[in-house]
Design a protein around this motif. Structure first.
Motif, short mmCIF file in Angstrom:
data_model
loop_
_atom_site.label_atom_id
_atom_site.label_comp_id
_atom_site.label_asym_id
_atom_site.label_seq_id
_atom_site.Cartn_x
_atom_site.Cartn_y
_atom_site.Cartn_z
N ALA A 3 0.84 -1.20 0.00
CA ALA A 3 0.00 0.00 0.00
C ALA A 3 0.88 1.25 0.00
O ALA A 3 0.57 2.26 -0.64
N LYS A 4 2.01 1.17 0.70
CA LYS A 4 2.91 2.32 0.79
C LYS A 4 3.41 2.72 -0.60
O LYS A 4 3.47 3.90 -0.93
N ASP A 5 3.75 1.72 -1.42
CA ASP A 5 4.23 2.01 -2.77
C ASP A 5 3.14 2.66 -3.61
O ASP A 5 3.42 3.55 -4.41
N ALA A 6 1.91 2.23 -3.41
CA ALA A 6 0.80 2.83 -4.17
C ALA A 6 0.66 4.30 -3.78
O ALA A 6 0.44 5.17 -4.64
N ASP A 7 0.82 4.61 -2.49
CA ASP A 7 0.76 6.01 -2.03
C ASP A 7 1.89 6.83 -2.65
O ASP A 7 1.68 7.96 -3.08
N VAL A 8 3.09 6.24 -2.67
CA VAL A 8 4.24 6.94 -3.24
C VAL A 8 3.99 7.23 -4.72
O VAL A 8 4.21 8.34 -5.21
N ASP A 9 3.49 6.23 -5.44
CA ASP A 9 3.19 6.41 -6.87
C ASP A 9 2.18 7.54 -7.06
O ASP A 9 2.31 8.35 -7.97
N ALA A 10 1.17 7.56 -6.20
CA ALA A 10 0.13 8.60 -6.33
C ALA A 10 0.74 9.97 -6.08
O ALA A 10 0.45 10.94 -6.80
N ARG A 11 1.62 10.06 -5.08
CA ARG A 11 2.24 11.36 -4.76
C ARG A 11 3.17 11.83 -5.89
O ARG A 11 3.23 13.00 -6.21
N ARG A 141 6.35 -1.31 -11.34
CA ARG A 141 6.19 -1.20 -9.88
C ARG A 141 7.16 -2.15 -9.19
O ARG A 141 7.45 -3.22 -9.71
N TYR A 324 10.91 10.28 -6.41
CA TYR A 324 10.41 9.21 -5.53
C TYR A 324 10.84 9.44 -4.08
O TYR A 324 10.11 9.15 -3.15
N ARG A 328 8.31 10.18 -0.94
CA ARG A 328 8.35 9.41 0.31
C ARG A 328 8.62 10.33 1.52
O ARG A 328 8.86 9.86 2.62
#
Ligand code: KG4
Ligand code: ZN
Length: 352
Positions: A3-11, A141, A324, A328
């Protein structure tokens, strides 16, 4: 992907433009990357200067970076049509590389970030090479196995989550690019040797000269060794019955490619991660790309390769990796230092 990676991608997708600066070796480079991709990517190569000496002369590199860094940054901002106050941050390579060369880019990045009140992020040069892939492949990803093959490094790492690398294997002596460069030099080819050797190999027979493939057994794990291949190659070139330069170049290239493909496939198998990316200057090699692609197709592995222009040193990859880090929530202070041996991994751990 966590889930953390999905948040990073969104940001990352909502982050403003980031200026990237790269001066770790012999390219003075600056670029602007935003959520839409590369806005500008300026590389001022010192290759013709260092070619006179057959390789990079550190002191000369630093002096040229000093002369070139500000004009290159100005050009990158102008081409991107972005002013300093529109930037979301400044990303700069702070290692590994030549200490004097790194310091020039770092000083410029700090000055700009301080004057324009922008966040500063240091970027590991190899993380930059890996993140060049994220510029070209929007669907990429973590986790992904990364084969980094450059002039200074040959490493297999697992990008477990954004910014989190685990070492799988590395060269115990020469890097793949270094082996290309050294052999090319003996063949009388210009620096850097990789592209010139690849060109010469086009008309040669890759099976003409028997050359060793080191550490291919179980005991070698995912580590590499190219010094034996280099020595065997030099012996062949000094022998009485020399092969044609084209046959030799093709055979040498084939030996490097065979090892890289075998080790990368082994890494995919042992991690169970069926995604692989190529990174670094040697990833521009057509033979390596073609054979890796064939092996991946056969084993059902998804292969990612950056466009050739983003394989060798550039600042777009540094801006991409910096984005990235910013996404983060990571920034660096004004005490950020250049480190010629900066580690990529939090902890060195070999899985095999
Ligand atoms: O990544 P890079 O630009 O700089 C480092 O971080 O080291 O890699 C440069 C290396 C050089 O050794 C060069 O000979 C090699 O990449 N290289 C190639 C090719 N293009 C660049 N090697 C083989 N085939 C190529 N087409
Ligand atoms: Zn590089």
């Amino acid at each position: 992907m966590g889930a953390k990676d999905a948040d990073v991608d969104a940001r990352v997708r909502t982050l403003g433009p980031v200026l990237g600066i790269e001066t770790s070796c012999d390219e003075t480079a600056a670029a602007v990357v935003d959520a839409g991709g590369i806005r500008s990517n300026v590389v001022s190569s010192q290759v013709p200067i260092h070619r006179l000496y057959g390789g990079v002369v550190p002191e000369i590199a630093s002096r040229h970076h000093l002369e070139l860094v500000l004009p290159v940054i100005d050009q990158a901002l102008a081409q991107a049509q972005v002013s300093l106050h529109e930037l979301a941050g400044v990303a700069v390579t702070n290692g590994p590389g030549l200490i004097g060369a790194l310091l020039v880019g770092l000083a410029a990045a700090k000055a700009i970030a301080f004057a324009a009140d922008l966040p500063l992020v240091g970027v590991h040069h190899l993380a930059g090479h890996v993140y060049a892939n994220f510029l070209a492949q929007r669907e990429l990803r973590p986790p992904v196995v990364c084969l980094i093959v450059s002039g200074g490094h040959t490493e297999l790492v697992l990008l477990e989550a954004h910014g989190e690398f685990r070492l799988l294997g590395r060269t115990r002596d020469d890097a793949a690019g270094e082996a290309f460069d050294k052999i090319a030099r003996v063949l009388g080819l210009p620096y850097p040797g990789g592209p010139a050797l690849e060109k010469l190999a086009e008309t040669g027979n890759p099976h003409a000269v028997p050359l060793p493939r080191a550490m291919m057994g179980a005991e070698g794990g995912l580590d590499f060794s190219f010094s034996g291949l280099k020595t065997a190659g030099l012996n062949v070139l000094q022998s009485a019955e020399k092969p044609t330069p084209a046959d030799f170049a093709a055979s040498f290239q084939q030996a490097v490619v065979d090892v890289c493909v075998a080790k990368a496939m082994k890494a995919v198998e042992s991690t169970g991660v069926d995604r692989l990316l190529l990174a670094g200057g040697v990833a521009a090699n057509r033979k390596l790309r073609d054979e890796m692609s064939a092996a991946c197709r056969k084993q059902g592995v998804e292969l990612y390769t950056p466009p050739s222009s983003l394989c060798t040193d550039n600042a777009a990859m540094i801006a991409a990796a910096g984005r990235y880090r910013l996404a983060r929530g990571q920034t660096d202070g004004w005490d950020l230092d250049a480190d010629p041996n900066l580690p990529l991994y939090h902890a060195i751990s070999t899985v095999l």
